[in-house]
Design a protein around this motif. Structure first.
Motif, PDB file in Angstrom:
ATOM      1  N   ILE A  19       0.911  -5.453 -15.306  1.00 18.47           N
ATOM      2  CA  ILE A  19       1.970  -5.616 -14.303  1.00 18.47           C
ATOM      3  C   ILE A  19       3.036  -4.545 -14.514  1.00 18.47           C
ATOM      4  O   ILE A  19       3.481  -3.900 -13.554  1.00 18.47           O
ATOM      5  CB  ILE A  19       2.584  -7.038 -14.372  1.00 18.47           C
ATOM      6  CG1 ILE A  19       1.586  -8.060 -13.827  1.00 18.47           C
ATOM      7  CG2 ILE A  19       3.898  -7.102 -13.587  1.00 18.47           C
ATOM      8  CD1 ILE A  19       2.033  -9.495 -13.960  1.00 18.47           C
ATOM      9  N   ALA A  20       3.437  -4.336 -15.751  1.00 19.93           N
ATOM     10  CA  ALA A  20       4.466  -3.331 -16.058  1.00 19.93           C
ATOM     11  C   ALA A  20       3.986  -1.934 -15.685  1.00 19.93           C
ATOM     12  O   ALA A  20       4.720  -1.153 -15.065  1.00 19.93           O
ATOM     13  CB  ALA A  20       4.833  -3.386 -17.546  1.00 19.93           C
ATOM     14  N   ARG A  21       2.773  -1.632 -16.048  1.00 23.22           N
ATOM     15  CA  ARG A  21       2.208  -0.312 -15.760  1.00 23.22           C
ATOM     16  C   ARG A  21       2.147  -0.057 -14.251  1.00 23.22           C
ATOM     17  O   ARG A  21       2.568   0.985 -13.767  1.00 23.22           O
ATOM     18  CB  ARG A  21       0.808  -0.229 -16.380  1.00 23.22           C
ATOM     19  CG  ARG A  21       0.157   1.100 -16.225  1.00 23.22           C
ATOM     20  CD  ARG A  21      -1.207   1.108 -16.962  1.00 23.22           C
ATOM     21  NE  ARG A  21      -1.998   2.155 -16.423  1.00 23.22           N
ATOM     22  CZ  ARG A  21      -2.824   2.035 -15.392  1.00 23.22           C
ATOM     23  NH1 ARG A  21      -2.981   0.875 -14.796  1.00 23.22           N
ATOM     24  NH2 ARG A  21      -3.512   3.074 -14.952  1.00 23.22           N
ATOM     25  N   HIS A  22       1.627  -1.032 -13.518  1.00 26.00           N
ATOM     26  CA  HIS A  22       1.517  -0.858 -12.064  1.00 26.00           C
ATOM     27  C   HIS A  22       2.891  -0.774 -11.399  1.00 26.00           C
ATOM     28  O   HIS A  22       3.084   0.022 -10.476  1.00 26.00           O
ATOM     29  CB  HIS A  22       0.692  -1.988 -11.441  1.00 26.00           C
ATOM     30  CG  HIS A  22      -0.764  -1.903 -11.768  1.00 26.00           C
ATOM     31  ND1 HIS A  22      -1.581  -0.902 -11.303  1.00 26.00           N
ATOM     32  CD2 HIS A  22      -1.550  -2.689 -12.537  1.00 26.00           C
ATOM     33  CE1 HIS A  22      -2.797  -1.070 -11.762  1.00 26.00           C
ATOM     34  NE2 HIS A  22      -2.808  -2.146 -12.525  1.00 26.00           N
ATOM     35  N   ALA A  23       3.834  -1.555 -11.880  1.00 24.14           N
ATOM     36  CA  ALA A  23       5.192  -1.501 -11.311  1.00 24.14           C
ATOM     37  C   ALA A  23       5.822  -0.128 -11.550  1.00 24.14           C
ATOM     38  O   ALA A  23       6.463   0.436 -10.659  1.00 24.14           O
ATOM     39  CB  ALA A  23       6.064  -2.598 -11.914  1.00 24.14           C
ATOM     40  N   ALA A  24       5.625   0.411 -12.744  1.00 27.63           N
ATOM     41  CA  ALA A  24       6.178   1.729 -13.066  1.00 27.63           C
ATOM     42  C   ALA A  24       5.516   2.822 -12.230  1.00 27.63           C
ATOM     43  O   ALA A  24       6.196   3.712 -11.704  1.00 27.63           O
ATOM     44  CB  ALA A  24       6.012   2.018 -14.559  1.00 27.63           C
ATOM     45  N   ILE A  25       4.205   2.746 -12.084  1.00 27.66           N
ATOM     46  CA  ILE A  25       3.493   3.736 -11.275  1.00 27.66           C
ATOM     47  C   ILE A  25       3.941   3.660  -9.820  1.00 27.66           C
ATOM     48  O   ILE A  25       4.218   4.685  -9.189  1.00 27.66           O
ATOM     49  CB  ILE A  25       1.964   3.544 -11.388  1.00 27.66           C
ATOM     50  CG1 ILE A  25       1.501   3.925 -12.795  1.00 27.66           C
ATOM     51  CG2 ILE A  25       1.223   4.369 -10.336  1.00 27.66           C
ATOM     52  CD1 ILE A  25       0.071   3.506 -13.116  1.00 27.66           C
ATOM     53  N   ASP A  26       4.037   2.446  -9.295  1.00 26.41           N
ATOM     54  CA  ASP A  26       4.499   2.280  -7.914  1.00 26.41           C
ATOM     55  C   ASP A  26       5.903   2.838  -7.746  1.00 26.41           C
ATOM     56  O   ASP A  26       6.223   3.466  -6.739  1.00 26.41           O
ATOM     57  CB  ASP A  26       4.482   0.798  -7.499  1.00 26.41           C
ATOM     58  CG  ASP A  26       3.066   0.251  -7.336  1.00 26.41           C
ATOM     59  OD1 ASP A  26       2.113   1.068  -7.275  1.00 26.41           O
ATOM     60  OD2 ASP A  26       2.926  -0.982  -7.277  1.00 26.41           O
ATOM     61  N   TYR A  27       6.730   2.615  -8.741  1.00 27.36           N
ATOM     62  CA  TYR A  27       8.112   3.078  -8.657  1.00 27.36           C
ATOM     63  C   TYR A  27       8.197   4.598  -8.613  1.00 27.36           C
ATOM     64  O   TYR A  27       8.894   5.162  -7.776  1.00 27.36           O
ATOM     65  CB  TYR A  27       8.922   2.530  -9.834  1.00 27.36           C
ATOM     66  CG  TYR A  27      10.394   2.773  -9.686  1.00 27.36           C
ATOM     67  CD1 TYR A  27      11.167   1.911  -8.919  1.00 27.36           C
ATOM     68  CD2 TYR A  27      11.022   3.854 -10.288  1.00 27.36           C
ATOM     69  CE1 TYR A  27      12.520   2.125  -8.759  1.00 27.36           C
ATOM     70  CE2 TYR A  27      12.366   4.075 -10.136  1.00 27.36           C
ATOM     71  CZ  TYR A  27      13.119   3.202  -9.374  1.00 27.36           C
ATOM     72  OH  TYR A  27      14.459   3.433  -9.202  1.00 27.36           O
TER      73      TYR A  27
END
Length: 188
Positions: free
Chosen positions: A81-89
């Protein structure tokens, strides 16, 4: 209400599903540094990472009913979740435009702050032995895990950068993750 001292993963999940705020506080207190380290490695700037990590914990809180312990551990699910949120950001137009508009001294100062902060978080992540575990992988697998999970590249981006077929990248990442699972099981 007194704080929770220690809680087993399955009990933590159960309490989170029941919307227990003490369980959420326990989750934040025990996992925020590791998740923040993942976000910071991808996002690179503290001000952005602070914003992303807030969204990560909101996503965890909102989506805990979708967590399936049969598919993996809670920590792994939260890291994703953290990784995907950071990538999306970082892929968002607003962030890309803002980064293009920064002056050179601002970028230099942020990079220096970033290096200090990353070193501090590396110490904390090394406490749980993640760096040593990853060092146990073959060098080419270690590179793929570094690019995918620490630098935030998609599998297609990794394939493009390393000039490898996408299928090869997927196969090697899967093999690396399976090897990490074996290594981590030895630590138990």
């Amino acid at each position: 209400m007194s704080p929770i001292q220690y809680i087993a993963e399955k009990d933590l999940i159960s309490l989170l599903e029941k919307r227990d705020r003490r369980a959420f506080n326990y989750l934040y207190d025990n996992y925020s540094d590791a998740l923040y380290g993942v976000v910071l490695r991808i996002v690179s700037y503290r001000q952005y990472a602070d914003e992303v990590i807030q969204n990560v914990f909101v996503n965890i809180w909102d989506n805990i009913p979708q967590f399936d312990p049969k598919k993996g551990r809670l920590y792994t699910w939260m890291i994703n979740i953290a990784r995907h949120a950071a990538i999306d950001y970082i892929k968002s137009k607003a962030v890309q435009n803002e980064q293009k508009n920064q002056s050179l001294p601002e970028i230099v100062n942020n990079t220096e702050n970033h290096q200090f902060f990353v070193k501090e978080h590396e110490k904390k992540s090394d406490y749980i032995g993640i760096e040593d575990v990853i060092k146990g992988l073959k060098p080419e697998w270690r590179l793929l895990i570094q690019m995918a999970y620490y630098e935030g590249y998609t599998q297609q981006e990794i394939a493009d950068r390393l000039v490898l077929p996408l299928g090869t990248v997927k196969t090697r990442i899967r093999a690396a993750l399976l090897q990490l699972k074996v290594i981590l099981n030895e630590y138990r």
